[in-house]
Scaffold this active site. Structure first.
Site, PDB file in Angstrom:
ATOM      1  N   ASP A   1       1.039  -1.095  -0.093  1.00  0.00           N
ATOM      2  CA  ASP A   1      -0.575  -0.018   0.019  1.00  0.00           C
ATOM      3  C   ASP A   1       0.891   0.935   0.189  1.00  0.00           C
ATOM      4  O   ASP A   1       0.268   2.089  -0.271  1.00  0.00           O
ATOM      5  CB  ASP A   1      -1.003   0.178   1.288  1.00  0.00           C
ATOM      6  N   TYR A   2       2.070   1.639   0.121  1.00  0.00           N
ATOM      7  CA  TYR A   2       3.203   2.140   0.589  1.00  0.00           C
ATOM      8  C   TYR A   2       4.042   1.854  -0.567  1.00  0.00           C
ATOM      9  O   TYR A   2       4.728   1.111  -0.092  1.00  0.00           O
ATOM     10  CB  TYR A   2       3.226   2.633   1.976  1.00  0.00           C
TER      11      TYR A   2
END
Length: 308
Positions: free
Chosen positions: A19-20
């Site tokens: 997600d990052y």
């Protein structure tokens, strides 16, 4: 063993797993002022999947505002100041929040305007740095220069980074502050990169300059605020708490094994090495198991190119 990313399926697996996405800049997004292939498209792909992008750079010569201008100039849209973590910003935050240097104290800077701008935003006065008088008069060095004996007693910290207009006077003045008051003035370094890539060449990095004044003074920096030091990672996790809770949802992408990959690995993130900087595929294959990046890829733009 590192996995080489060479297919659309592998790219999509990365998009599903993380997600990052944390990026180094020099050697990953661009080389100097040359944008690497398919970078805007790769960033847009991540945005379209609702991924959080974070730009983590050891280049202390630029402030976050400078980076916003560079992103815009190179055609990488919609980057916010909050997504940029540079070593100049991290160093200023360290001096303010960790060192808690009073605002009536000054910071001696061996570095460029990026460091000064971040310190000024936090309310500090700087000396040294980009002072034009130090550039013009430093070429013809005079050991009797009165500035070597009339040090500013309000200086409460020495901050060193990359310097393009380096000369003997700047180095000598920095040494005097490091020796002053029985070596008690705090000594902070932006980062320790020995070199950095530019236009197909390796140039001298901040670490090589810092090592000069460190060796001369017999002192090591009390803090190193850039990668791979975890003070920068802690700042990022503080701003993005979900990354702090689940670091394995984050992927650190960079071009250097000893800074970018170590930074991600020590922070609990998986890592992706790009081969557009100083490292080679042969280097990766020779690494010990505990040093290998999780993945490697020819270039970041392959996120887009392999996905089409």
């Amino acid at each position: 063993m590192s996995i080489k990313i060479t297919s659309k399926d592998q790219v999509n697996q990365l998009l599903d797993k993380y997600d990052y996405f944390l990026f180094d800049c020099d050697g990953v997004l661009w080389l100097g002022d040359h944008l690497l292939p398919s970078i805007p498209e790769a960033i847009s792909l991540l945005r379209s999947k609702n991924k959080q992008v974070i730009f983590v750079t050891n280049n202390s010569t630029k402030s976050r505002n400078d980076y916003l201008k560079k992103f815009e100039k190179l055609g990488i849209p919609d980057i916010s100041k909050q997504e940029i973590f540079g070593s100049s910003y991290a160093s200023a935050i360290f001096i303010d929040k960790i060192l808690k240097l009073p605002k009536d104290k000054k910071v001696w800077v061996l570095g460029e305007k990026g460091i000064e701008q971040e310190l000024h935003e936090l309310g500090y006065t700087t000396v040294g740095g980009s002072d034009p008088d130090l550039i013009s008069s430093g070429v013809d060095f005079d050991s009797n220069d009165p500035r070597l004996n009339k040090l500013d007693n309000d200086v409460g910290c020495v901050l060193c980074g990359l310097v393009f207009n380096l000369n003997y006077l700047k180095l000598s003045l920095t040494l005097q502050y490091l020796l002053k008051d029985k070596k008690t003035i705090p000594f902070i370094a932006t980062n320790i990169d020995s070199t950095f890539p530019a236009n197909g060449k390796l140039l001298i990095g901040a670490g090589s300059i810092i090592e000069t004044v460190s060796f001369a003074s017999g002192r090591q920096p009390e803090a190193i605020c850039g990668k791979p030091n975890q003070s920068m990672m802690n700042s990022i996790k503080a701003d993005f708490p979900d990354l702090g809770k689940t670091p394995k949802r984050g992927l650190m992408i960079g071009d250097r094994l000893n800074t970018d990959m170590k930074f991600g690995r020590d922070g609990g993130l998986d890592t992706l090495l790009v081969l557009t900087g100083i490292e080679t595929e042969e280097n990766v294959k020779l690494l010990n198991e505990n040093e290998t990046p999780t993945y490697y890829i020819n270039k970041l733009g392959d996120f887009h190119e392999l996905n089409n």
